[in-house]
Structures are given as structure tokens and as C-alpha cells.
Design a protein around this motif. Structure first.
Motif, mmCIF file in Angstrom:
data_model
loop_
_atom_site.group_PDB
_atom_site.id
_atom_site.type_symbol
_atom_site.label_atom_id
_atom_site.label_comp_id
_atom_site.label_asym_id
_atom_site.label_seq_id
_atom_site.Cartn_x
_atom_site.Cartn_y
_atom_site.Cartn_z
ATOM 1 N N UNK A 161 0.142 -14.241 -5.221
ATOM 2 C CA UNK A 161 -1.085 -14.296 -4.425
ATOM 3 C C UNK A 161 -0.880 -13.659 -3.051
ATOM 4 N N UNK A 162 -0.184 -12.526 -3.009
ATOM 5 C CA UNK A 162 0.238 -11.938 -1.734
ATOM 6 C C UNK A 162 -0.890 -11.301 -0.939
ATOM 7 N N UNK A 163 -2.086 -11.199 -1.492
ATOM 8 C CA UNK A 163 -3.159 -10.471 -0.824
ATOM 9 C C UNK A 163 -3.343 -10.863 0.629
ATOM 10 N N UNK A 164 -3.444 -9.844 1.495
ATOM 11 C CA UNK A 164 -3.621 -10.047 2.929
ATOM 12 C C UNK A 164 -4.662 -9.047 3.414
ATOM 13 N N UNK A 165 -4.827 -8.978 4.728
ATOM 14 C CA UNK A 165 -5.855 -8.134 5.322
ATOM 15 C C UNK A 165 -7.195 -8.421 4.624
ATOM 16 N N UNK A 166 -7.845 -7.414 4.047
ATOM 17 C CA UNK A 166 -9.129 -7.684 3.382
ATOM 18 C C UNK A 166 -8.999 -7.890 1.880
ATOM 19 N N UNK A 167 -7.789 -7.896 1.348
ATOM 20 C CA UNK A 167 -7.578 -8.266 -0.049
ATOM 21 C C UNK A 167 -7.699 -9.775 -0.218
ATOM 22 N N UNK A 168 -8.281 -10.194 -1.331
ATOM 23 C CA UNK A 168 -8.231 -11.598 -1.691
ATOM 24 C C UNK A 168 -6.828 -11.919 -2.224
ATOM 25 N N UNK A 169 -6.461 -13.199 -2.318
ATOM 26 C CA UNK A 169 -5.067 -13.547 -2.616
ATOM 27 C C UNK A 169 -4.446 -12.850 -3.817
ATOM 28 N N UNK A 170 -5.145 -12.661 -4.917
ATOM 29 C CA UNK A 170 -4.525 -12.079 -6.113
ATOM 30 C C UNK A 170 -4.951 -10.622 -6.356
ATOM 31 N N UNK A 171 -5.518 -10.004 -5.364
ATOM 32 C CA UNK A 171 -6.032 -8.659 -5.570
ATOM 33 C C UNK A 171 -4.987 -7.577 -5.309
ATOM 34 N N UNK A 172 -5.101 -6.533 -6.121
ATOM 35 C CA UNK A 172 -4.369 -5.287 -5.887
ATOM 36 C C UNK A 172 -5.402 -4.173 -5.739
ATOM 37 N N UNK A 173 -4.960 -3.010 -5.298
ATOM 38 C CA UNK A 173 -5.824 -1.832 -5.213
ATOM 39 C C UNK A 173 -5.234 -0.776 -6.153
ATOM 40 N N UNK A 174 -5.929 -0.433 -7.233
ATOM 41 C CA UNK A 174 -5.342 0.483 -8.212
ATOM 42 C C UNK A 174 -4.852 1.802 -7.632
ATOM 43 N N UNK A 175 -5.585 2.364 -6.671
ATOM 44 C CA UNK A 175 -5.141 3.657 -6.128
ATOM 45 C C UNK A 175 -3.846 3.525 -5.347
ATOM 46 N N UNK A 176 -3.593 2.346 -4.748
ATOM 47 C CA UNK A 176 -2.332 2.169 -4.012
ATOM 48 C C UNK A 176 -1.154 2.091 -4.977
ATOM 49 N N UNK A 177 -1.404 1.489 -6.153
ATOM 50 C CA UNK A 177 -0.371 1.524 -7.181
ATOM 51 C C UNK A 177 -0.082 2.936 -7.623
ATOM 52 N N UNK A 178 -1.130 3.777 -7.690
ATOM 53 C CA UNK A 178 -0.929 5.176 -8.068
ATOM 54 C C UNK A 178 -0.138 5.925 -7.017
ATOM 55 N N UNK A 179 -0.388 5.645 -5.730
ATOM 56 C CA UNK A 179 0.408 6.263 -4.665
ATOM 57 C C UNK A 179 1.885 5.908 -4.857
ATOM 58 N N UNK A 180 2.144 4.614 -5.058
ATOM 59 C CA UNK A 180 3.533 4.183 -5.269
ATOM 60 C C UNK A 180 4.106 4.803 -6.531
ATOM 61 N N UNK A 181 3.317 4.850 -7.607
ATOM 62 C CA UNK A 181 3.808 5.416 -8.860
ATOM 63 C C UNK A 181 4.151 6.888 -8.727
ATOM 64 N N UNK A 182 3.302 7.650 -8.068
ATOM 65 C CA UNK A 182 3.582 9.074 -7.864
ATOM 66 C C UNK A 182 4.847 9.254 -7.032
ATOM 67 N N UNK A 183 4.987 8.456 -5.969
ATOM 68 C CA UNK A 183 6.184 8.559 -5.142
ATOM 69 C C UNK A 183 7.439 8.201 -5.933
ATOM 70 N N UNK A 184 7.357 7.164 -6.768
ATOM 71 C CA UNK A 184 8.512 6.785 -7.592
ATOM 72 C C UNK A 184 8.873 7.881 -8.581
ATOM 73 N N UNK A 185 7.879 8.571 -9.124
ATOM 74 C CA UNK A 185 8.156 9.693 -10.017
ATOM 75 C C UNK A 185 8.927 10.777 -9.280
ATOM 76 N N UNK A 186 8.506 11.115 -8.042
ATOM 77 C CA UNK A 186 9.225 12.108 -7.247
ATOM 78 C C UNK A 186 10.645 11.632 -6.932
ATOM 79 N N UNK A 187 10.788 10.339 -6.668
ATOM 80 C CA UNK A 187 12.103 9.786 -6.375
ATOM 81 C C UNK A 187 13.010 9.864 -7.596
ATOM 82 N N UNK A 188 12.451 9.628 -8.765
ATOM 83 C CA UNK A 188 13.239 9.790 -9.990
ATOM 84 C C UNK A 188 13.698 11.223 -10.171
#
Length: 435
Positions: A161-188
Motif C-alpha cells: 500500500x505504498x501509494x503516496x502523493x496523489x496515488x491512493x494506497x494501492x495504486x500504481x501508474x502503468x506508464x511509470x512501470x513502462x518507464x522503469x521497464x524500458x530503463x531495465x531493458x537498456x540496463x540489461x
């Protein structure tokens, strides 16, 4: 401008410039960020020191960061002062954006400096390791093992339930996961470690499982979703380019299973999102974690989409230059203003400040567009915008997130992680600028 034939592009570029006439330097001495502004005889803002020297100072300063729980403190903490102390009033964090863009910045800077400094790659790995070891949702629900968009300083790992700022406790933002995923692909790719590539692949699988066709009022993913149930909040998410980047990168790695969702995503971007920039731009509403107004348009989404068009050109879009121009013109029209004699870019409808992340993004993308469209006037504006952000770096290499605040530190992605890669893109377009 997406409908213009190529022969008319110079006229369109001239029209963009004409809508914002040249601005003059202030008549009295002005302080921008950490320095008194310097201007040439024509009133153009001069760098306080060469760009590369300032960025080298900044990177050396970040190399001195103390470690927290095994990570450099700017990996785990979003709000820091100029002495690496957490800002007590801001325990909230934005781990996916901060570290995803940070990986991109550190890998680009490492390449720009000739791949000589192993610590740059080690720092990028620290960011990737933090995402994978401390910042994922549980292995269950609609978005399993998916990066949290927001969290809390001092939590190892971030709770469900880490949600902070304007996220509700259990919310994620799909595009932010994509940012992280793309960066992890480059890191790989940079490290050869399957740990990062496999994580990028998993994030893409989760995104594809939750993707919708999209329409005039709904993007293919909502801005926010409860990672347990998938319950959506915010019909439009303005950043659809990072899911596209992730899909494209994995397809290039041989994962053809993403071609169908990738093509559906591109059709929506091409038929709905880009055309919206010719009008009210509502398909670019919502990006920033601390806002939740569904009508709040931002400059980040259209600029980063324009960047991808300018990188991939015809391989992505036969109308790449015209479409990039449409996006740039939208941002110049809606999100720029003058400070210190310089046309700078602000973040969003609800925030008219030239934060380091967005203003450097504007400078970089405008430089790339100026180079592609052969526009010296736009190139000069791009250089001035980036120089404005460069004034936020003090003599010791300590940056500030917002030059007019004149306080060292602050949001780490606006001070550092979403800034450095933009200078690299601009210097790739115009190598002379590094001097």
C-alpha cells in the motif's frame, strides 16, 4: 502540422517562431539559479561555464552521495537538500520515474564520456536493483511484480500500500512501470545481465495483459490503477510513448508476441493522441504523480513522444517530422513563458514553473527538432532553455530542482535524474554546444 507536405515545413517552423518573438535580456543584473546571468552583446544568455564542465561537476558531486541501505541516497530518497540530508517535510518518493529516468541518464552520460567510468554503470545498476528489490508490488493481482509509482522514504521494501502523493494506497501508474521497464531493458543490454532484461519482459507482459483499445476519451491504460484489482482512476494518461518504447525494444530482442499490442498502441497514438495536439491536447492530460485532475495537461508526454519520433524517423512514422512539429508547436503554444530573457517551458496546466526536468526536456527535444527541420532560430531557443537549466548547477556541482527557488537540492528527478540525458541529446544534435 501533421497534414503539411514537407515543402511547407519551413513555413510552419517560421510560424512557430513568429508566434513567440525574440525576447530581450533583462535590463538589470538577474540571478538565475546559483549564478548571476551573463549575456552577450545581442542579449543572449551565456553559459556560466561550458556545459560539459558543469555536468562533470554535477556527476562528480553525485559520486560522493552517501549510501542508505546499500544504495546511493538519491536512489532511495526523492527530496534531498544540498548536503544529502532528507527534507523532513517530504517523506514521499517517486521511485519509478526517478530511477527509470536516472538509468537512462547515467547510461547516456556514460556513452557520451566514452564508456570510461565504471562507476556510472554501477550507479545505474544500483537504480535498477532498487526497483527490482525494493519497489515492486506483490506477486499477485492485476499488476504483479510491477514498479510502484510512489512510495515512502525509509521503506525497504516498499509495502503493498505504498501509494503516496496523489496515488491512493494501492495504486500504481502503468506508464511509470513502462518507464522503469524500458530503463531495465537498456540496463540489461549494457550489462549483459538477464535479471534486468527478464524484469523488463515481465513488465511488458503485465502491461499487455491490462491493455485496452483506447478511444477519444480513454488511453490504452488509465493514469492510475489499483494493482490488486485493476480498478482504474484517470481515463487519460498522457505518456504512452514509454510503453511503445518498451514494446519496440523487446520486439527488436526477438519477442514478437508484443507486435499485436504494440501495433494497437501505435494506432491509438497516431489516430487519437497526436491529432489532439492540433486542438485542445486533452489526450496529453496527466503525467505527474502529485496531481490527479483529469483535465490537467502536461508538456512531458508530447515532448517525449516527439523525441521518439525524432529518434526513429520513418521507421516509426512516415510523417515523423510533421508529427513531431505538431507536438512541439503544441508545447510552445501552451507551456512556455519568459524568465531571465529566455523562453522556458513549464510542466503542466497546474504548475507554471520551469522545473529542471521539463525545461531541459523542452530544450533537448526542441534542439532535435531544430536540427531535423534546419531551423537556426529554434536551435538558438533550445540552447537558451538548456543554458537556463544549467544555471541551476552551483560551483560545486550541486544542482537545484527549480532555479527561481535558489535552494540547492529538492526533487531529485528535476535536479538530476531527468535532466542529464536531455543535455546529452542536445549535444548529440549540436556537438559544438558542449563547448
Amino acid at each position: 502540422m501533421a497534414w503539411l507536405p514537407r515543402v511547407l515545413l519551413p513555413i510552419a517552423v517560421a510560424t512557430i517562431v513568429a508566434t513567440h518573438p525574440v525576447v530581450a535580456a533583462p535590463a538589470s543584473p538577474t540571478k538565475i539559479g546559483a549564478h548571476i546571468a551573463k549575456y552577450d552583446a545581442a542579449g543572449k544568455l551565456l553559459p556560466w561555464t561550458p556545459w560539459v564542465r558543469a555536468l562533470d561537476l554535477e556527476m562528480r558531486f553525485y559520486a560522493t552521495a552517501p549510501r542508505e541501505h546499500g544504495y546511493p541516497v538519491f536512489v532511495t530518497t526523492t527530496f534531498l537538500d544540498g548536503n544529502w540530508h532528507p527534507i523532513a517535510a517530504r517523506p514521499d518518493t517517486i521511485p519509478a520515474t526517478q530511477n527509470g529516468m536516472g538509468i537512462i541518464s547515467y547510461l547516456k552520460w556514460r556513452r557520451f564520456r566514452g564508456n570510461r567510468d565504471p562507476w556510472l554503470l554501477a550507479t545505474a545498476r544500483s537504480m535498477g536493483d532498487y526497483i527490482l528489490d525494493q519497489d515492486l508490488t506483490p506477486d499477485e493481482g492485476k499488476y504483479p511484480r510491477f514498479p510502484h509509482s510512489t512510495g515512502h522514504r525509509g521503506q525497504f521494501p516498499q509495502p503493498s500500500d505504498s501509494g503516496a502523493q496523489s496515488d491512493h494506497p494501492y495504486e500504481i501508474q502503468p506508464d511509470k512501470g513502462a518507464i522503469a521497464g524500458y530503463a531495465l531493458m537498456l540496463l540489461g543490454d549494457a550489462t549483459g545481465h538477464a535479471r534486468y532484461t527478464d524484469a523488463a519482459l515481465h513488465i511488458a507482459v503485465v502491461l499487455a495483459a491490462n491493455q485496452q483499445p483506447g478511444d477519444a476519451t480513454h488511453s490504452p491504460w488509465p493514469f492510475r490503477a489499483d494493482h490488486r484489482t485493476g480498478a482504474a482512476r484517470g481515463d487519460m494518461s498522457g505518456d504512452m510513448v514509454y510503453p511503445l518504447r518498451l514494446y519496440d525494444g523487446l520486439i527488436e530482442h526477438g519477442h514478437g508476441e508484443f507486435k499485436a499490442p504494440r501495433d494497437a498502441l501505435w494506432r491509438w497514438i497516431k489516430s487519437v493522441q497526436i491529432p489532439s495536439a492540433r486542438g485542445n491536447g486533452m489526450a496529453f492530460a496527466q503525467f505527474f504523480e502529485d496531481h490527479d485532475n483529469p483535465a490537467n495537461r502536461t508538456a512531458w508526454g508530447p515532448l517525449n513522444l516527439a523525441r521518439y519520433l525524432l529518434e526513429k524517423k520513418k521507421a516509426l512514422d512516415p510523417d515523423w517530422l510533421a508529427d513531431a512539429g505538431t507536438l512541439v508547436m503544441f508545447v510552445r503554444r501552451e507551456f512556455t513563458h519568459v524568465e531571465g530573457g529566455v523562453r522556458v517551458c513549464h510542466e503542466q496546466d497546474e504548475d507554471h514553473d520551469a522545473w529542471g526536468g521539463i525545461n531541459s526536456t523542452y530544450g533537448a527535444v526542441l534542439a532535435m527538432y531544430a536540427k531535423a527541420s534546419h531551423s537556426p532560430s529554434l536551435a538558438a531557443e533550445a540552447r537558451d532553455a538548456l543554458t537556463f537549466t544549467q544555471y541551476a548547477i552551483d560551483d560545486h556541482g550541486r544542482p537545484m530542482d527549480l532555479p527561481k527557488n535558489q535552494a540547492i537540492g529538492g526533487w531529485q528527478e528535476d535536479a538530476h535524474t531527468d535532466v542529464v540525458h536531455n543535455f546529452v541529446d542536445a549535444m548529440d544534435a549540436y556537438p559544438a554546444w558542449e563547448r
